[in-house]
Design an enzyme around this catalytic site. Structure first.
Site, mmCIF file in Angstrom:
data_model
loop_
_atom_site.group_PDB
_atom_site.id
_atom_site.type_symbol
_atom_site.label_atom_id
_atom_site.label_comp_id
_atom_site.label_asym_id
_atom_site.label_seq_id
_atom_site.Cartn_x
_atom_site.Cartn_y
_atom_site.Cartn_z
ATOM 1 N N LYS A 169 55.924 48.197 48.960
ATOM 2 C CA LYS A 169 54.916 49.175 49.382
ATOM 3 C C LYS A 169 54.436 48.326 50.392
ATOM 4 O O LYS A 169 54.934 47.246 50.176
ATOM 5 C CB LYS A 169 54.322 49.943 47.647
ATOM 6 C CG LYS A 169 53.865 48.621 47.076
ATOM 7 C CD LYS A 169 52.872 48.897 45.790
ATOM 8 C CE LYS A 169 53.630 49.348 44.965
ATOM 9 N NZ LYS A 169 53.667 51.290 45.220
ATOM 10 N N LYS B 168 47.253 46.612 45.389
ATOM 11 C CA LYS B 168 48.196 46.948 45.106
ATOM 12 C C LYS B 168 48.892 46.089 44.283
ATOM 13 O O LYS B 168 50.278 46.590 43.129
ATOM 14 C CB LYS B 168 49.862 47.202 45.888
ATOM 15 C CG LYS B 168 49.004 49.072 46.824
ATOM 16 C CD LYS B 168 50.269 48.805 48.050
ATOM 17 C CE LYS B 168 50.092 50.055 49.319
ATOM 18 N NZ LYS B 168 50.251 51.074 48.620
ATOM 19 N N THR C 156 53.755 57.000 46.183
ATOM 20 C CA THR C 156 55.472 58.365 46.437
ATOM 21 C C THR C 156 56.400 57.629 46.372
ATOM 22 O O THR C 156 56.735 58.009 45.441
ATOM 23 C CB THR C 156 54.719 58.815 48.128
ATOM 24 O OG1 THR C 156 54.586 57.693 49.351
ATOM 25 C CG2 THR C 156 54.451 59.713 48.084
HETATM 26 C C1 GLC Z 1 48.329 56.255 51.246
HETATM 27 C C2 GLC Z 1 47.505 56.332 50.086
HETATM 28 C C3 GLC Z 1 48.590 56.382 49.018
HETATM 29 C C4 GLC Z 1 48.988 57.896 49.457
HETATM 30 C C5 GLC Z 1 49.430 58.046 50.412
HETATM 31 C C6 GLC Z 1 49.944 59.237 51.106
HETATM 32 O O1 GLC Z 1 48.930 55.866 51.442
HETATM 33 O O2 GLC Z 1 47.198 54.792 49.951
HETATM 34 O O3 GLC Z 1 48.541 55.858 47.296
HETATM 35 O O4 GLC Z 1 50.384 58.212 48.502
HETATM 36 O O5 GLC Z 1 48.724 57.786 51.286
HETATM 37 O O6 GLC Z 1 49.269 59.996 50.440
#
Ligand code: GLC
Length: 774
Positions: free
Chosen positions: A514, A520, A621
């Site tokens: 990520k 995080k 995700t």
């Molecule tokens: C942003 C958020 C993440 C989320 C993504 C899609 O990147 O930090 O938590 O999953 O948007 O909504």
């Protein structure tokens, strides 16, 4: 098929298909799939159409997905094989479009895929960044950024003859539209429209990714998220955002009229989803274009409000954009009267409640909101425009991206708005493309599942539940284990080839992939590595050898994130040089983590690291992607982890750490002191102090690690030390569990079987039923 391929080869390269090299084959195949997709396109003029506006689309490579979605992958693979080639070889020369950054951009791409698979009409609108985010390289154990010139190679972009003039205060630019046809498993195709300028000039970029931020004519479409640590950088972002929405508005209104509808019917035939605040200027811009075309201001506001919908992706204040009023006045003066009028509407209604106003003064209290503060937060009494505020007032819907996140928005971050517009708020838990992230990238797993339960799950992912009937079938569990092992071997081979690092596939593959951000908490995982290292040195070994795999880019101006990368790379080198430790522990941070890498890592993951500070990760995700591929999650009760835990049950996920409520309370009461944890716990202290130890500093730039060390013991804004002990304890339990292969494979199967809810097809149906009504 071979005839088609030969024809195309003759047309483009004057020779037959079998004489082409890999790059030419790629071009021909991508041309073929574009042609087939364009033929699919249907325009139902009387249905409402979605425009998904996003600063980023992290689309990943397209060829394999397109061939699969068109149902011709096997046929093409056969032809390639007859010519002594594999699809993997061709894919290797395909450039990954560098148009995205993280989860938000990948979500946008999964949505386009699902829309198309469900035969819903929806196009994406964004910017054609020439050099993308950046390409990550490592030197002296630190991240270096270089441009990622993906457009130089053959690619699938189609230049259209659509052009627009975009006016700024001080200049006028001619925009050109490029199209990328999007495939899904359905029968239609949708389009990603990417706007560009012809005067963009890559040669102004020097010395990594530096360039003249003021030279808008040349730099406008070079980079995604250019450095905004100074005013020029922030101005460039405003230029980019207005460029995107101005073109989007032209496109939307033109299509409306081309389809024979009047501007007054905009909300009937179009819906605009605003992906985070970056495209929120679409609201005043649409109002501007409508009023310019004769619609009264009040009516234009009403139509636009009914057309637009806003998705919030984070509660981190630094991401809720606020632009200096004076900057907007200089760059987009045409929007100022509209923004002022919108603000008047709100201030007249709610004179007392300043937090609802669109244009506000910056109060001093913003000073401490974030560890990566922007300088303008600390200026007193300058007027700023709150983009999220505007988006909420003047759109029909505001949604969060996981249940917990939406609850926090309603009860906390946006509670004043929720009070006045309860009906506008809803939750749309994120989802992922099961096609890209399992069916096509982990075919062995998908084929085996099909053998067990048929292929109905590909249309209705909830059918994966049927796998539960095999939960006690050892033969099946062993086969799943075998598939995981093969994926780990594939990944090891790839990493050996590309990074020259050897990973032993008998180790647990523990994966944290990520963007790099303190919330995080990759630093907490690094502290786990240190703790394990120190134990190994004392003769206490992890229950099973473990390989900790990181993939992450840090924003170029985000010093602390880059320091964390530095720490991880130093640990990697320390352990690479230590044969004894390596028998139990490995660390690798892969270079330039992107979608392509993700598709190789995710099938191989045994453990999925989702360890954000509770309340901070809106959804996540990657957690869904790894679950779908049979990894077991270790995580906090944050974002979509909460829902994953509900689906798999507490026994099949490893939860640790403080809850969102506890964390929010700590912030409110200023109740967290990392120094107390550091002083009172020897293991924590040892791990933290190892960051500045002589052993590690052989490989390190001491100033970077000292800064990280100092931050952890004096501030630790995202509370890594708070959850560290619990994390170590729970992670070691999970590792122990791995030694019971049947039990571990059962957990893994439960995860796959219960992932159905997290398909983006479901998310899109939710959006469509509640908001879009296409
Ligand atoms: C942003 C958020 C993440 C989320 C993504 C899609 O990147 O930090 O938590 O999953 O948007 O909504």
């Amino acid at each position: 098929m071979i005839n088609n391929l030969n024809q195309l080869s003759e047309k483009i390269y004057n020779t037959d298909f079998k004489s082409l090299d890999n790059e030419q084959i790629y071009k021909v195949l991508s041309e073929l799939s574009n042609q087939m997709l364009l033929q699919r396109k249907q325009n139902s003029k009387d249905k409402r159409k979605l425009y998904y506006l996003s600063a980023e689309f992290l689309i990943g490579k397209l060829l394999k997905n397109n061939l699969e979605n068109l149902g011709i992958r096997d046929e093409i693979e056969k032809i390639l094989l007859e010519n002594g080639k594999t699809l993997a070889q061709i894919e290797a020369v395909e450039p990954e479009p560098s148009l995205g950054n993280g989860g938000l951009g990948r979500l946008a791409s999964c949505f386009l895929d699902s829309l198309t698979s469900l035969d819903l009409k929806g196009d994406g609108v964004g910017i054609n960044y020439h050099l993308g985010l950046f390409k990550q390289t490592f030197k002296n154990n630190s991240q270096l950024e270089i441009p990622n010139p993906w457009l130089e190679k053959s690619n699938a972009l189609i230049k259209t003859d659509v052009t627009n003039i975009v006016k700024f205060g001080d200049l006028e630019l001619k925009a050109v539209m490029y199209d990328l046809p999007i495939s899904g498993s359905g029968q239609t195709s949708n389009t990603l429209h990417l706007f560009d300028i012809e005067t963009a000039d890559e040669s102004i970029v020097k010395d990594g990714i530096n360039f003249d931020k003021k030279d808008i004519k040349k730099n406008l479409t070079l980079f995604l998220y250019p450095d905004d640590s100074d005013l020029d950088g922030r101005h460039l972002r405003i230029y980019q955002q207005y460029f995107m929405v101005c073109n989007a508005a032209y496109l939307i209104l033109k299509e409306l009229q081309d389809n024979g509808h009047s501007l007054d019917e905009l909300d009937k035939y179009a819906v605009v989803q605003i992906n985070d605040t970056h495209p929120s200027m679409i609201i005043p811009e649409l109002i501007r274009q409508l009023t310019q075309n004769g619609i009264a201001f009040e009516r234009a506001v009403e139509i636009v409000t009914n057309t637009c919908a806003y998705t919030n992706h984070t509660i981190l204040l630094e991401a809720l954009e606020k632009w200096p009023y004076e900057s907007l006045k200089q760059i987009v003066p045409q929007l100022i009267p509209i923004i002022n009028k919108l603000n008047e509407i709100i201030t007249e209604k709610y004179p007392e409640n300043e937090s609802l106003h669109i244009v506000r003064n910056v109060p001093m209290k913003f000073k401490k909101v974030s560890s990566i503060n922007k300088p303008y937060y600390i200026l007193k009494n300058i007027k700023i425009v709150h983009m999220a505020t505007m988006a909420i007032h003047f759109s029909k819907s505001t949604n969060g991206v996981a249940q917990l996140h939406t609850d926090i928005l309603k009860e906390d971050t946006l509670k004043d708005f929720y009070k006045i517009y309860p009906e506008k708020f809803s939750n749309k838990t994120n989802g992922i493309s099961f096609r890209r992230f399992m069916y096509y990238s982990n075919r062995q797993l998908s084929d085996y599942i099909t053998k067990l339960i048929g292929d109905g799950y590909k249309k209705d992912s909830n059918k994966l539940k049927e796998l539960m009937k095999y939960i006690d079938d050892e033969k099946v569990l062993n086969k799943f284990a075998q598939i995981k092992k093969d994926a780990k071997i594939n990944l090891s081979n790839y990493i050996k080839e590309t990074e020259n690092i050897y990973l032993d596939d008998s180790y647990i593959f523990d994966v944290q992939i990520k963007r790099l951000h303190e919330y995080k908490r990759q630093q907490m995982n690094a502290l786990y590595v240190i703790d394990t290292y120190l134990k190994i040195k004392k003769g206490i070994y992890p229950a099973h050898p473990i390989c900790v795999i990181f993939g992450a880019k840090a924003a170029p101006a985000y010093t602390m994130a880059k320091n964390i990368i530095h720490l991880i790379l130093c640990l990697q080198q320390l352990i690479e040089n230590d044969k004894d430790v390596q028998k139990h522990l490995k660390v690798i941070m892969v270079t330039n983590y992107n979608v392509d890498y993700a598709e190789k890592i995710i099938p191989a993951a045994d453990i999925s690291e989702q360890i954000s500070l509770a309340s901070k990760e809106a959804s996540g995700t990657g957690n869904m992607k790894m679950m779908l591929n049979g990894a077991v999650t270790i995580g906090t009760m944050d974002g979509a982890n909460v829902e994953i835990a509900e689906y798999v049950g507490k026994e099949n996920i490893y939860i640790f750490g403080k809850s969102a409520q506890e964390v929010i309370k700590l912030y409110e009461t200023n109740g967290y002191k990392s120094s107390e944890i550091y002083e009172n716990n020897q293991a924590v202290k040892d791990a933290v102090d190892f960051i500045i130890s002589d052993e590690l500093n052989k490989y390190a730039d001491l100033t970077k690690l000292e800064a990280l060390h100092y931050d952890l013991i004096t501030k630790d804004w995202f509370m890594a030390l708070l959850d560290l002990q619990d994390y170590i304890k729970v992670k070691n339990k999970l590792i122990e569990k791995y030694n019971d292969p049947i039990a571990y494979r059962k957990m893994s199967l439960v995860n796959i079987a219960n992932s159905g809810y997290f398909s983006a097809d479901r998310t899109i149906q939710d959006y469509n039923n509640d908001i879009w009504k296409l």
